[in-house]
Design a protein around this motif. Structure first.
Motif, short mmCIF file in Angstrom:
data_model
loop_
_atom_site.label_atom_id
_atom_site.label_comp_id
_atom_site.label_asym_id
_atom_site.label_seq_id
_atom_site.Cartn_x
_atom_site.Cartn_y
_atom_site.Cartn_z
N UNK A 168 0.82 -1.22 0.00
CA UNK A 168 0.00 0.00 0.00
C UNK A 168 0.85 1.26 0.00
N UNK A 169 2.08 1.16 0.47
CA UNK A 169 2.97 2.30 0.45
C UNK A 169 3.32 2.76 -0.95
N UNK A 170 3.14 1.88 -1.94
CA UNK A 170 3.42 2.23 -3.33
C UNK A 170 2.19 2.74 -4.07
N UNK A 171 1.04 2.72 -3.41
CA UNK A 171 -0.18 3.25 -4.02
C UNK A 171 -0.11 4.78 -4.01
N UNK A 172 -0.41 5.39 -5.13
CA UNK A 172 -0.36 6.85 -5.25
C UNK A 172 -1.68 7.43 -4.74
#
Length: 420
Positions: free
Chosen positions: A278-282
């Motif tokens: 989720x940390x890579x979701x913009x």
């Protein structure tokens, strides 16, 4: 608040909405608002908040203006792309290209082809984020000039993303709202996209007067930090992506639901924590979309946009005509960026919105190569390259990318007109 609205009167509310709309799109153009620490997302979000009391909507009614399938599709593919980044797939592919025993121009051609293909499936912004640091490092290792490779990467990512309805955010929006068929779009877009990629390579290698090729890679400043290659995580992500492509191409199953199921499968992992994925979701981009949906819908209620389109029609300016739609889309995409431009144009595509929508998807994406600020992918490449000691200014980008962009736009419009 309701009393205040009654005193203001309907006309005053309309002009208030127009003022908010104009302010929000000024923020899209400027990248924020002067003297305020706001980016485009912050401007769109505050604009959405501001129109709610002016329209008298409840929060629920404002939320209903958001096209949820588009948001879900965008989110789901961010999860798929995150899986591929964490599995080290993009870096491994780029390093594989760099290891080929080829000359600089041939390697540039390979990079263009690979970047375009990856962007058609995993989105142009994600590919540029993952690949840029690796390209700079490979240029250093092989003593090759980095600027043509980096501009080739950004332009190819934009061009390749135009091939599918999942290659970039604006295409996801167009495909979702107009219910475009995935395979039909791919079939119509494939030829102009491939020809545009060839044109890009020919221009960068033979048409630039060797601009940039005389340079040498600068000394290393910062090491590139990419996840190590993980065969299992990569295979898992590629399997889900392949299944989704099959579903999109050969069935009418809702794309957003299929993508959401695929994202759910990827989140079921014993090795990658869901918080890491989720940390890579913009999230900022998702909020930008939602804010603009609310602001644009409020603006539509004023009737100003419909009146402007009607007036243009009396002057012989019809947005559904290929030449007019191309010109307006190119101008807006380079003024406010392509996602806001597409949101503005979608309600006004005339009697055949599906056909005009396919042209809009291609043109708004290809227009991003014209100016450095025309595409987020361009800015990603330039920002990451600067952190690695490679400077690319707007003049370099204009000189190297703009001719290829104009050529690809002309080629695309001509192809679509001939095949109507």
């Amino acid at each position: 608040m309701n009393g205040s609205l009654t005193v203001l009167g309907h006309g005053s509310v309309d002009w208030g909405l127009v003022a908010i709309f104009a302010t929000v799109y000024a923020g899209m153009f400027l990248g924020g608002l002067p003297k305020l620490r706001l980016d485009r997302t912050g401007v769109a979000l505050l604009g959405a908040i501001a129109v709610i009391p002016l329209t008298g909507w409840s929060v629920t009614e404002a939320a209903q203006t958001v096209d949820l399938p588009t948001i879900v599709l965008l989110f789901a593919f961010m999860v798929v792309a995150a899986q591929m980044r964490l599995g080290g797939f993009f870096g491994a592919v780029t390093r594989g290209v760099g290891a080929l025993p080829w000359s600089g121009p041939m390697l540039l051609g390979a990079l263009i082809a690979v970047s375009a293909a990856l962007s058609a499936v995993f989105s142009n912004d994600v590919v540029c984020l993952a690949v840029t640091p690796v390209v700079v490092a490979l240029c250093r290792q092989r003593a090759m000039p980095p600027v043509p490779f980096l501009i080739g990467l950004a332009c190819a990512a934009n061009i390749g993303s135009a091939a599918t309805l999942i290659g970039n955010p604006q295409n996801m929006l167009i495909g979702s709202m107009l219910k475009l068929h995935f395979a039909d779009h791919l079939r119509h877009a494939a030829v102009p996209v491939v020809l545009s990629l060839v044109m890009l390579w020919v221009w960068l290698v033979h048409g630039t007067g060797r601009a940039g090729w005389a340079e040498r890679a600068p000394p290393a400043l910062n090491g590139h930090d990419t996840p190590p290659f993980d065969a299992w995580q990569t295979a898992k992500g590629l399997s889900v992506a392949a299944v989704l492509m099959g579903v999109f191409l050969f069935t009418d199953f809702p794309r957003e639901l299929a993508a959401l199921i695929g994202a759910g499968v990827l989140l079921l992992s014993r090795r990658l924590h869901s918080a890491e994925v989720m940390g890579y979701v913009d999230w900022s981009l998702l909020l930008l979309f939602m804010g603009l949906f609310v602001v644009n819908h409020a603006f539509q209620t004023t009737g100003v946009a419909a009146q402007a389109v009607a007036w243009g029609a009396t002057q012989g300016i019809h947005l559904h005509e290929p030449g007019t739609l191309t010109l307006v889309s190119v101008l807006l995409s380079n003024l406010v960026s392509n996602v806001p431009a597409v949101m503005l144009l979608l309600p006004h595509l005339g009697p055949n919105p599906q056909e005009a929508g396919m042209l809009l998807a291609l043109v708004s994406t290809l227009a991003g190569n014209l100016l450095l600020v025309g595409s987020i992918a361009n800015l990603i490449v330039v920002d990451l390259a600067a952190k690695q000691g490679v400077a690319i200014d707007w003049r370099q980008h204009l000189r190297l990318a703009a001719p290829a962009a104009l050529g690809s736009l002309g080629l695309t419009v001509g192809w679509l007109v001939l095949t109507r």
